[in-house]
Structure formats: C-alpha cells, structure tokens
Design an enzyme around this catalytic site. Structure first.
Site, PDB file in Angstrom:
ATOM      1  N   HIS A  25       0.828  -1.216   0.000  1.00  0.00           N
ATOM      2  CA  HIS A  25       0.000   0.000   0.000  1.00  0.00           C
ATOM      3  C   HIS A  25       0.856   1.258   0.000  1.00  0.00           C
ATOM      4  O   HIS A  25       0.425   2.304  -0.489  1.00  0.00           O
ATOM      5  CB  HIS A  25      -0.915  -0.014   1.226  1.00  0.00           C
ATOM      6  CG  HIS A  25      -1.988   1.017   1.187  1.00  0.00           C
ATOM      7  ND1 HIS A  25      -3.029   0.993   0.279  1.00  0.00           N
ATOM      8  CD2 HIS A  25      -2.173   2.141   1.937  1.00  0.00           C
ATOM      9  CE1 HIS A  25      -3.810   2.024   0.482  1.00  0.00           C
ATOM     10  NE2 HIS A  25      -3.324   2.742   1.476  1.00  0.00           N
ATOM     11  N   LYS A  37     -13.467  -7.475 -10.127  1.00  0.00           N
ATOM     12  CA  LYS A  37     -12.548  -8.296 -10.918  1.00  0.00           C
ATOM     13  C   LYS A  37     -11.950  -9.411 -10.054  1.00  0.00           C
ATOM     14  O   LYS A  37     -11.792 -10.547 -10.500  1.00  0.00           O
ATOM     15  CB  LYS A  37     -11.435  -7.396 -11.475  1.00  0.00           C
ATOM     16  CG  LYS A  37     -10.654  -8.001 -12.632  1.00  0.00           C
ATOM     17  CD  LYS A  37      -9.709  -6.947 -13.192  1.00  0.00           C
ATOM     18  CE  LYS A  37      -8.978  -7.492 -14.402  1.00  0.00           C
ATOM     19  NZ  LYS A  37      -8.063  -6.493 -14.985  1.00  0.00           N
ATOM     20  N   ASP A  38     -11.632  -9.090  -8.802  1.00  0.00           N
ATOM     21  CA  ASP A  38     -11.145 -10.106  -7.862  1.00  0.00           C
ATOM     22  C   ASP A  38     -12.213 -11.158  -7.582  1.00  0.00           C
ATOM     23  O   ASP A  38     -11.911 -12.349  -7.466  1.00  0.00           O
ATOM     24  CB  ASP A  38     -10.724  -9.454  -6.540  1.00  0.00           C
ATOM     25  CG  ASP A  38      -9.373  -8.768  -6.646  1.00  0.00           C
ATOM     26  OD1 ASP A  38      -8.607  -9.118  -7.556  1.00  0.00           O
ATOM     27  OD2 ASP A  38      -9.096  -7.881  -5.822  1.00  0.00           O
ATOM     28  N   SER A  50       0.535  -0.965  -6.440  1.00  0.00           N
ATOM     29  CA  SER A  50       0.869  -2.080  -7.323  1.00  0.00           C
ATOM     30  C   SER A  50       1.617  -1.575  -8.551  1.00  0.00           C
ATOM     31  O   SER A  50       1.445  -0.439  -8.987  1.00  0.00           O
ATOM     32  CB  SER A  50      -0.410  -2.795  -7.769  1.00  0.00           C
ATOM     33  OG  SER A  50      -1.082  -3.359  -6.663  1.00  0.00           O
ATOM     34  N   GLU A  54       4.991 -33.800  -0.536  1.00  0.00           N
ATOM     35  CA  GLU A  54       3.863 -33.298  -1.312  1.00  0.00           C
ATOM     36  C   GLU A  54       4.359 -32.651  -2.596  1.00  0.00           C
ATOM     37  O   GLU A  54       5.515 -32.202  -2.681  1.00  0.00           O
ATOM     38  CB  GLU A  54       3.077 -32.274  -0.492  1.00  0.00           C
ATOM     39  CG  GLU A  54       2.175 -32.900   0.559  1.00  0.00           C
ATOM     40  CD  GLU A  54       0.881 -33.444  -0.028  1.00  0.00           C
ATOM     41  OE1 GLU A  54       0.963 -34.386  -0.838  1.00  0.00           O
ATOM     42  OE2 GLU A  54      -0.184 -32.940   0.341  1.00  0.00           O
TER      43      GLU A  54
END
Length: 406
Positions: free
Chosen positions: A202, A228-229, A206, A272
C-alpha cells in the site's frame, strides 16, 4: 472513544479496499493476492474446526482423522477442503511469484514487499510440511523422518538438533504434539506477515505490466478491481467444490491412507507435490550437507533478485532476451518438479543436476548478464537515434541557409 476507534478502522478499510488507487492496465495476473487471502482464511477456519476432533498421538492420530471423515457431521468436507486448499495455496503462490519475476515486481520501491513475500513462502512450506505429518499415514511418518534427519548434516550439533525436534530418538508422541502445536500457530503468524505484506504494498501501490511508475491513469480499488477479484475467487471456489466432491485425492498420495508403520519403509518416499522441486535439488547433490544448503539456498536466493537485476527497464514486456530467460526458468522449475517425483536413478539424477545448476545460474549469472547486454543495446540504440536526429537538424539548417541565399 469507541466512535473514534470505529472511525479509524473504517478509514483504514476505506483506504485499502475502496479508495486505494490501482493502475488502470493491470490484468487478471494481479488477482493472485486476493486468491491467496481467501485461501488463508479458509485454511484457518477449517483448521480450527479440525483441531477440535484431532488427537496428536501416534496411536490415535490416524484413527482420529478417520473419525473426522466418517463420524463428524460434514467432517469429510472440512478435511478435504483443508487438504486441497493447501494445494491451491501453493498453486497461487507459485503463480504470484512467477508474475512478480516476469514483471520485476521485486525492484525498488517494492523490495520490502518482495522480501516479506519470500518469508511468507518459506513459512508456508514449513506449515505445509507440518500439516502433512499430522494424519500419520505411511508417507507422513517417513516423510517426517527423512526431512527432519536432514538437519543431522549440520556439523557438531546437527544430531542433537534432530533429537530436540523429535523430543526423543525417533518420531514419536512428542514430535506429533510439537508439529500439531506449530501447525496450529503458524497460520496466524502467516496472517500477520500477510498484513505486513499489504502494508508495504500500500505504501507504493501495485506495479503494472508496462513497468511504468507514477500516479497517473489509476482507478480506485472499488468497484473496478474488487469485482474483478470476485470473478477469480468464484472460479476458485467452483474448482475447489468440484475437486472436494468428486476428486478429493487428486493432489494427494495414496500411501498416506495406510497407517504409519515404523517397521516398513515405503517403496518411494516423496513429499507433497509443491515441495518436489526443492526435493529434486536436495537429491541432485551427492554431499548431504551441501544438498541441504542448496535446498534452503534455492528459496533464499529469491532475495538476491533486486540486486542482480541490473536492467534499466522494469519487467520483461519490452525485453526479448529476458522474456526468453524467464520462460526457460519456469520450464526448468517444472522439470525439477517432475524429477523430484522420480526414483533417484539414471538419467533422472543427471537431469536433476543440470536443472539445479541452471536454477542457480539463472539468478547469479543470466539475470545480471542479460541486464548488462540489454543496457548496452539500449545505449547503442539511443546514440544511433540521437546521431540521426542531430544529422537531420544539420540538414534542416543547411536547407534553410540555402533557401536564404537563393
């Protein structure tokens, strides 16, 4: 006082979730952060409910997991959701890191964000390994034995450290209790680190696919990017529902449905799937200590990227050489994952050694060399354009002087 606190909280939420300015041209590749946050919330919630019924005892652990699956209301949904979200967690984090590498999200002013992200990745792997031990099947027991034994390669106090972790001379009740306690605690540490990751992000905002910094051409987080998320979150929940209901063991190992037996070694001990690349790096080096150092170094080497990337251009969008190198790195990562699932025989050992060498050389040699080459080409191109511009200016002056004399 309460009103003041609620106002502060609302302002913070508004700053992060509503008014936060985001670059207008970011794509769906920037949605992995919200997907990872969703995974973390699901893991904490399902983990808390599973812990109510799990018994961390070598005699009862396997039976308690079966009890959750068969007798607890919706217990099978909780258990399968918890196990499969762990796999999705790593799918999303690997894609998130790949996007960060491709678009140079590790460079200033986002180096702190990248560093916290690497710490989160390492902690995630530790948490995933601890959780894999808890069902106490064959692969759980022998995976725990092999991985913890790696620390015995440390000179002088290595064996004492292994016995300290075990709480005895082998994997036992003490080991299972410690692993369960840590597995319950670490997700909350992950949540705190994720909050720090968001705070650091923040601070500078971005990045964007073009690698251009600045505050122009940005839109608020809500409603443009929050919806959109939600698109990718709903797609993830749909895929998770299908896997949990129809293919719950798609990403697991069948040997873990066999109760742990310290007297019978499995034919093949593998971790894994999300740990396979690092397991391949470990096995590719004959020396045990060097193998352990290489395995941990393969994670910590992500921290050197902000310093070895010498290019003046951010991202790979306009860097053809770096674009090829990035795709070669991603393909090599999948090769390491495949090698980690194979028996340590020829030619898999040789392929693993070549892939391991390329993995480290990519960070320490390819990235800086390509950056220097591209900087040189950029300078040559710039000088050529400058010379041609100067030549055109001279020609214009000559033409103007000719016109004046005529």
């Amino acid at each position: 006082m309460r009103l003041l606190k609620s106002n502060v909280i609302l302002r913070l939420l508004n700053s992060y979730l509503v008014d936060s300015p985001q670059p207008a041209n970011i794509s769906y590749l920037w949605n992995f952060g919200s997907l990872l946050g969703t995974c973390l919330i699901l893991q904490i919630l399902t983990g808390v409910f599973l812990a109510m019924h799990y018994t961390p005892n070598v005699e009862m652990a396997f039976s308690s997991v079966e009890h959750i699956m068969r007798d607890v209301n919706a217990g099978w949904i909780l258990r399968y959701t918890h196990a499969n979200v762990a796999s999705f967690f790593f799918i999303f984090v690997y894609l998130h890191i790949a996007r960060g590498i491709y678009y140079s999200s590790y460079r200033e002013p986002r180096t702190l964000t990248w560093t916290i992200g690497v710490v989160i990745l390492i902690l995630m792997m530790g948490t995933g390994f601890l959780g894999y031990v808890l069902p106490y099947g064959q692969m759980s027991l022998w995976g725990a034995t092999v991985i913890t034994n790696l620390l015995s390669a440390i000179p002088v106090f290595g064996k004492d450290l292994v016995e300290l972790i075990w709480g005895g001379f082998s994997v036992s009740n003490a080991t299972l209790n410690r692993f369960f306690s840590l597995h319950f605690l670490l997700p909350f540490v992950l949540a705190a680190l994720a909050a720090g990751h968001l705070l650091a992000l923040h601070e500078n905002g971005s990045g964007n696919p073009n690698g251009i910094t600045g505050n122009g051409d940005r839109y608020p987080m809500h409603p443009y990017f929050s919806f959109k998320d939600l698109v990718t979150i709903f797609l993830f929940l749909l895929a998770l529902s299908i896997i949990v209901c129809f293919y719950p063991n798609l990403l697991g190992h069948s040997d873990n449905y066999i109760p742990a037996n310290p007297m019978q070694t499995p034919a093949s001990i593998v971790p894994e799937w999300y740990l396979l690349p690092y397991y391949a790096i470990l096995r590719s080096i004959p020396n045990k200590l060097l193998g352990v150092l290489a395995m941990f170094g393969s994670l910590l080497i992500l921290l050197v990227l902000p310093f070895t990337d010498l290019s003046r251009i951010r991202g790979s969008q306009f860097r053809p050489l770096m674009k090829v190198a990035n795709w070669a790195f991603f393909i090599n990562f999948f090769i390491l994952m495949w090698i980690g699932s194979q028996h340590p025989d020829s030619p898999y050992v040789e392929i693993g050694q070549i892939s391991t060498a390329f993995y480290f050389l990519w960070f320490l040699l390819l990235v800086p060399v390509i950056g220097l080459i591209e900087n040189t080409l950029y300078d040559l191109n710039y000088n050529t354009q400058l010379n041609s511009k100067n030549l055109m200016n001279k020609e214009d002056k000559i033409l103007k002087s000719v016109r004046k004399t005529s």
